[in-house]
Design a protein around this motif. Sequence first.
Motif, PDB file in Angstrom:
ATOM      1  N   MET A   1      31.274  39.414  45.455  1.00 18.18           N
ATOM      2  CA  MET A   1      30.539  40.542  44.836  1.00 18.18           C
ATOM      3  C   MET A   1      31.395  41.809  44.910  1.00 18.18           C
ATOM      4  SD  MET A   1      27.116  41.399  43.711  1.00 18.18           S
ATOM      5  CE  MET A   1      26.222  39.979  44.246  1.00 18.18           C
ATOM      6  N   GLN A   2      31.373  42.580  43.835  1.00 23.13           N
ATOM      7  CA  GLN A   2      32.184  43.798  43.758  1.00 23.13           C
ATOM      8  C   GLN A   2      31.626  44.891  44.680  1.00 23.13           C
ATOM      9  OE1 GLN A   2      32.306  45.045  39.706  1.00 23.13           O
ATOM     10  NE2 GLN A   2      34.184  46.219  40.000  1.00 23.13           N
ATOM     11  N   ASN A   3      32.500  45.806  45.047  1.00 25.71           N
ATOM     12  CA  ASN A   3      32.010  46.946  45.813  1.00 25.71           C
ATOM     13  C   ASN A   3      31.556  48.051  44.876  1.00 25.71           C
ATOM     14  OD1 ASN A   3      32.388  45.901  48.374  1.00 25.71           O
ATOM     15  ND2 ASN A   3      34.534  46.519  48.416  1.00 25.71           N
ATOM     16  N   ALA A   4      30.352  48.522  45.088  1.00 30.39           N
ATOM     17  CA  ALA A   4      29.856  49.634  44.272  1.00 30.39           C
ATOM     18  C   ALA A   4      30.548  50.925  44.680  1.00 30.39           C
ATOM     19  CB  ALA A   4      28.346  49.766  44.436  1.00 30.39           C
ATOM     20  N   LEU A   5      30.816  51.043  45.958  1.00 32.91           N
ATOM     21  CA  LEU A   5      31.398  52.284  46.461  1.00 32.91           C
ATOM     22  C   LEU A   5      32.360  51.994  47.596  1.00 32.91           C
ATOM     23  CD1 LEU A   5      31.229  55.458  46.509  1.00 32.91           C
ATOM     24  CD2 LEU A   5      29.452  55.198  48.237  1.00 32.91           C
ATOM     25  N   GLU A   6      33.529  52.600  47.505  1.00 28.63           N
ATOM     26  CA  GLU A   6      34.484  52.507  48.614  1.00 28.63           C
ATOM     27  C   GLU A   6      34.969  53.906  48.941  1.00 28.63           C
ATOM     28  OE1 GLU A   6      37.746  49.706  47.772  1.00 28.63           O
ATOM     29  OE2 GLU A   6      36.308  48.756  46.412  1.00 28.63           O
ATOM     30  N   ILE A   7      34.783  54.288  50.177  1.00 32.13           N
ATOM     31  CA  ILE A   7      35.249  55.604  50.621  1.00 32.13           C
ATOM     32  C   ILE A   7      36.228  55.376  51.756  1.00 32.13           C
ATOM     33  CG2 ILE A   7      34.562  57.778  51.696  1.00 32.13           C
ATOM     34  CD1 ILE A   7      31.875  57.532  50.443  1.00 32.13           C
ATOM     35  N   SER A   8      37.374  56.032  51.694  1.00 27.27           N
ATOM     36  CA  SER A   8      38.272  55.900  52.841  1.00 27.27           C
ATOM     37  C   SER A   8      38.913  57.236  53.198  1.00 27.27           C
ATOM     38  CB  SER A   8      39.340  54.840  52.570  1.00 27.27           C
ATOM     39  OG  SER A   8      40.066  55.187  51.434  1.00 27.27           O
ATOM     40  N   GLY A   9      38.929  57.508  54.471  1.00 29.56           N
ATOM     41  CA  GLY A   9      39.587  58.708  54.995  1.00 29.56           C
ATOM     42  C   GLY A   9      39.059  60.010  54.444  1.00 29.56           C
ATOM     43  N   LEU A  10      37.775  60.048  54.107  1.00 31.11           N
ATOM     44  CA  LEU A  10      37.230  61.233  53.436  1.00 31.11           C
ATOM     45  C   LEU A  10      37.048  62.402  54.397  1.00 31.11           C
ATOM     46  CD1 LEU A  10      36.092  62.442  50.842  1.00 31.11           C
ATOM     47  CD2 LEU A  10      33.854  61.583  51.535  1.00 31.11           C
ATOM     48  N   LYS A  11      37.680  63.513  54.019  1.00 34.11           N
ATOM     49  CA  LYS A  11      37.550  64.732  54.818  1.00 34.11           C
ATOM     50  C   LYS A  11      37.099  65.876  53.933  1.00 34.11           C
ATOM     51  CE  LYS A  11      41.028  63.581  58.223  1.00 34.11           C
ATOM     52  NZ  LYS A  11      42.431  63.690  58.573  1.00 34.11           N
ATOM     53  N   LYS A  12      36.313  66.757  54.527  1.00 34.79           N
ATOM     54  CA  LYS A  12      35.929  67.966  53.814  1.00 34.79           C
ATOM     55  C   LYS A  12      35.941  69.159  54.756  1.00 34.79           C
ATOM     56  CE  LYS A  12      34.342  70.948  50.932  1.00 34.79           C
ATOM     57  NZ  LYS A  12      35.213  71.451  49.849  1.00 34.79           N
ATOM     58  N   VAL A  13      36.743  70.117  54.384  1.00 32.45           N
ATOM     59  CA  VAL A  13      36.730  71.394  55.093  1.00 32.45           C
ATOM     60  C   VAL A  13      36.197  72.432  54.111  1.00 32.45           C
ATOM     61  CG1 VAL A  13      38.108  73.135  56.288  1.00 32.45           C
ATOM     62  CG2 VAL A  13      38.739  70.716  56.458  1.00 32.45           C
ATOM     63  N   TYR A  14      35.075  73.062  54.444  1.00 33.77           N
ATOM     64  CA  TYR A  14      34.520  74.088  53.564  1.00 33.77           C
ATOM     65  C   TYR A  14      35.322  75.374  53.687  1.00 33.77           C
ATOM     66  CZ  TYR A  14      30.310  71.530  52.230  1.00 33.77           C
ATOM     67  OH  TYR A  14      29.436  70.624  51.695  1.00 33.77           O
ATOM     68  N   LYS A  15      35.175  76.213  52.679  1.00 36.49           N
ATOM     69  CA  LYS A  15      35.769  77.550  52.739  1.00 36.49           C
ATOM     70  C   LYS A  15      35.256  78.238  53.997  1.00 36.49           C
ATOM     71  CE  LYS A  15      36.056  78.796  47.929  1.00 36.49           C
ATOM     72  NZ  LYS A  15      34.773  78.294  47.418  1.00 36.49           N
ATOM     73  N   GLY A  16      36.133  78.860  54.714  1.00 31.13           N
ATOM     74  CA  GLY A  16      35.709  79.439  55.986  1.00 31.13           C
ATOM     75  C   GLY A  16      36.124  78.553  57.142  1.00 31.13           C
ATOM     76  N   GLY A  17      36.578  77.310  56.783  1.00 30.50           N
ATOM     77  CA  GLY A  17      37.206  76.475  57.794  1.00 30.50           C
ATOM     78  C   GLY A  17      36.319  75.455  58.477  1.00 30.50           C
ATOM     79  N   PHE A  18      35.033  75.406  58.118  1.00 30.32           N
ATOM     80  CA  PHE A  18      34.174  74.443  58.781  1.00 30.32           C
ATOM     81  C   PHE A  18      34.453  73.019  58.284  1.00 30.32           C
ATOM     82  CE2 PHE A  18      30.335  71.901  59.219  1.00 30.32           C
ATOM     83  CZ  PHE A  18      30.098  72.048  60.573  1.00 30.32           C
ATOM     84  N   GLN A  19      34.718  72.116  59.239  1.00 29.36           N
ATOM     85  CA  GLN A  19      35.020  70.740  58.854  1.00 29.36           C
ATOM     86  C   GLN A  19      33.737  69.906  58.876  1.00 29.36           C
ATOM     87  OE1 GLN A  19      38.105  68.684  61.035  1.00 29.36           O
ATOM     88  NE2 GLN A  19      38.316  67.193  59.363  1.00 29.36           N
ATOM     89  N   ALA A  20      33.224  69.631  57.684  1.00 25.88           N
ATOM     90  CA  ALA A  20      31.939  68.936  57.586  1.00 25.88           C
ATOM     91  C   ALA A  20      32.119  67.422  57.658  1.00 25.88           C
ATOM     92  CB  ALA A  20      31.234  69.321  56.293  1.00 25.88           C
ATOM     93  N   LEU A  21      33.250  66.913  57.150  1.00 27.17           N
ATOM     94  CA  LEU A  21      33.536  65.475  57.223  1.00 27.17           C
ATOM     95  C   LEU A  21      34.896  65.282  57.867  1.00 27.17           C
ATOM     96  CD1 LEU A  21      32.378  64.323  53.646  1.00 27.17           C
ATOM     97  CD2 LEU A  21      31.060  64.272  55.784  1.00 27.17           C
ATOM     98  N   LYS A  22      34.937  64.397  58.858  1.00 29.53           N
ATOM     99  CA  LYS A  22      36.168  64.280  59.643  1.00 29.53           C
ATOM    100  C   LYS A  22      36.861  62.939  59.458  1.00 29.53           C
ATOM    101  CE  LYS A  22      34.032  67.393  62.954  1.00 29.53           C
ATOM    102  NZ  LYS A  22      33.107  67.408  64.086  1.00 29.53           N
ATOM    103  N   GLY A  23      36.877  62.438  58.235  1.00 28.20           N
ATOM    104  CA  GLY A  23      37.557  61.162  58.001  1.00 28.20           C
ATOM    105  C   GLY A  23      36.566  60.011  57.985  1.00 28.20           C
ATOM    106  N   ILE A  24      35.902  59.878  56.835  1.00 24.61           N
ATOM    107  CA  ILE A  24      34.820  58.888  56.741  1.00 24.61           C
ATOM    108  C   ILE A  24      35.266  57.661  55.946  1.00 24.61           C
ATOM    109  CG2 ILE A  24      32.683  58.547  55.444  1.00 24.61           C
ATOM    110  CD1 ILE A  24      31.598  60.951  56.608  1.00 24.61           C
TER     111      ILE A  24
END
Lengths: 257, 314
Positions: free
Chosen positions: B1-24
């Motif tokens: 079965m195919q993967n509907a979603l694949e996320i790797s190494g996802l990071k998000k730093v918002y403006k102002g420097g807050f790191q909301a995602l640390k490698g998902i």
Amino acid sequence: MSSARNMIALKSILHKEVHRFMRIWVQTLVPPAITISLYFVIFGELIGSRIGQMGGFDYMSFIVPGLIMMSVITNSYSNVASSFFSAKWQRNVEEMLVAPVPNWVIVAGYVGGGMCRGILVGCIVTLISLLFTEIQIHNIWVIIATVALTSATFALGGLINAIFAGSFDDISIIPTFILTPLTYLGGVFYSITLLPDFWQGVSQINPIVYMVNAFRYGFLGISDVSLIAAFSVLGGFIITLFVIAMTLITKGIGLRS
Amino acid sequence: MQNALEISGLKKVYKGGFQALKGIDLTVKQGDFFALLGPNGAGKSTTIGVITSLVNKTAGEVKVFGHDIDQELEAAKSYLGLVPQEFNFNQFESLMRILVNQAGYYGVERSVAHERAEKYLKQLDLWDKRNDAGRMLSGGMKRRLMIARALMHEPQVLILDEPTAGVDIELRRSMWEFLRELNSQGITIILTTHYLEEAEMLCRNIAIIDSGVIVENTDMKSLLAKLDVETIVLDLSVGGAEPKLADFCYRIIDDHTVEVDIKKSQRINDVFSQLTEQNINVLSLRNKSNRLEELFVSIIGSGAANENKPNGAQ
Ligand SMILES: Nc1ncnc2c1ncn2[C@@H]1O[C@H](COP(=O)(O)OP(=O)(O)O)[C@@H](O)[C@H]1O
Ligand SMILES: [Mg+2]
């Protein structure tokens, strides 16, 4: 496949935009009609009769093209500025951002909507002016081209304004402090040849001078500037503003965090 | 079965420097019913935002049915339907127009869109309101409107960000029913929630996120199996001496109620026999349904989970 999809998306945005200003016609279509009627009564009838001729035409005939152009400018600008800003503010702009709508379709859709309002108001004002004076047409194609390009220019301007705007105040600052002065100084009420040399020179850098004069040429066959210059200015503005709008939306300025 | 979603190494730093995602890292299979569970501020909406291109990511990769959002954004987008956490439709437009316009953005012809809008408005009990402006709806109706809107282009994946927040129990159940039905038709469903029962009731697979980190990613069954403690609440006959239970962890709530933690290795029978010896009668017994909450606490620590207890006990 994808171009058919883009066409449907473009039609949807246009449809939504036109429906918006038609739904609130009391706020969008009536005020310019009233304002312009007042201009006709005051400047055309009351004061104009004392001014005599301007550019070889009676004053009323001289100002009609400029007044039509003035309403096209303000309405195409403010339509996109308020509509896009309100979409940002209510966050329904996200409906487009999550969908596979290319950025140029978003720009074209909103600009198209602004042009529709600008041109519709232009037509309403033209009809009203017929109550006060006769309108002659020198070159219909110049009229159509000028009105289309001018409304596109200011619709793009309104879009860029809305992208940067963070509050409803921000979308009235530019019209109040820049657009209105430029329009009043743009040769709507006078021929710039009446100005001293220095101010004539300054007027050359006011883009609205070119638009008003090209438009007036379409009706009366007279212009303070050359048509080539006018259309070059319009073309230059549209290309520049389009590139700016595309860049801002692609970067997601004011749209994505 | 195919993967509907694949996320790797996802990071998000918002403006102002807050790191909301640390490698998902996350994978959701086609046809799955997937929960992204976590307390407020964990990064659920940020993750959803990146997937649906409402939030620019800082690093990492996201693929929807194999289409990378950096390279084939429009293809990726057309698989997804989003029901966001906040209401984000035009409050002044009618429901019908909101739906038909949204379909248009995905290239659905107006005539087709009208039929679909009718179908979903009827299914979601909004048909009577079709000509009303969005702002006239109640909270639950607005939520349903956004579900209908997300389905207008018949997406393969439906993403719902806290869909039942602020929706009353009755409506919540009918919404769950509706989502199960969609899932049984083959639509992959991803929902975020901090309402634990919801994940348990609906989802086959689950990821738990806390402070921008995935702390657990497994199927619901093995997650529940990990939990080796169940709490039962006993209603005792009044007037006797205070119960004492050797080898059990228990709490006396009032003079006739006691809560007992039962480990997998222990037997409820032993509780009864000890109470019988003390001449205490058990009038009734119920399971304190908080298995997931306890799990939550054991995985991410008690601080974060407290506010998420629906019954507010303890
Ligand atoms: N636009 C933003 N700018 C700065 N910080 C943000 C922004 N959006 C969310 N955050 C922060 O990122 C964290 C995760 O938020 P969010 O993804 O909304 O959490 P959840 O949906 O799990 O409740 C929170 O601490 C929040 O304050
Ligand atoms: Mg959230």
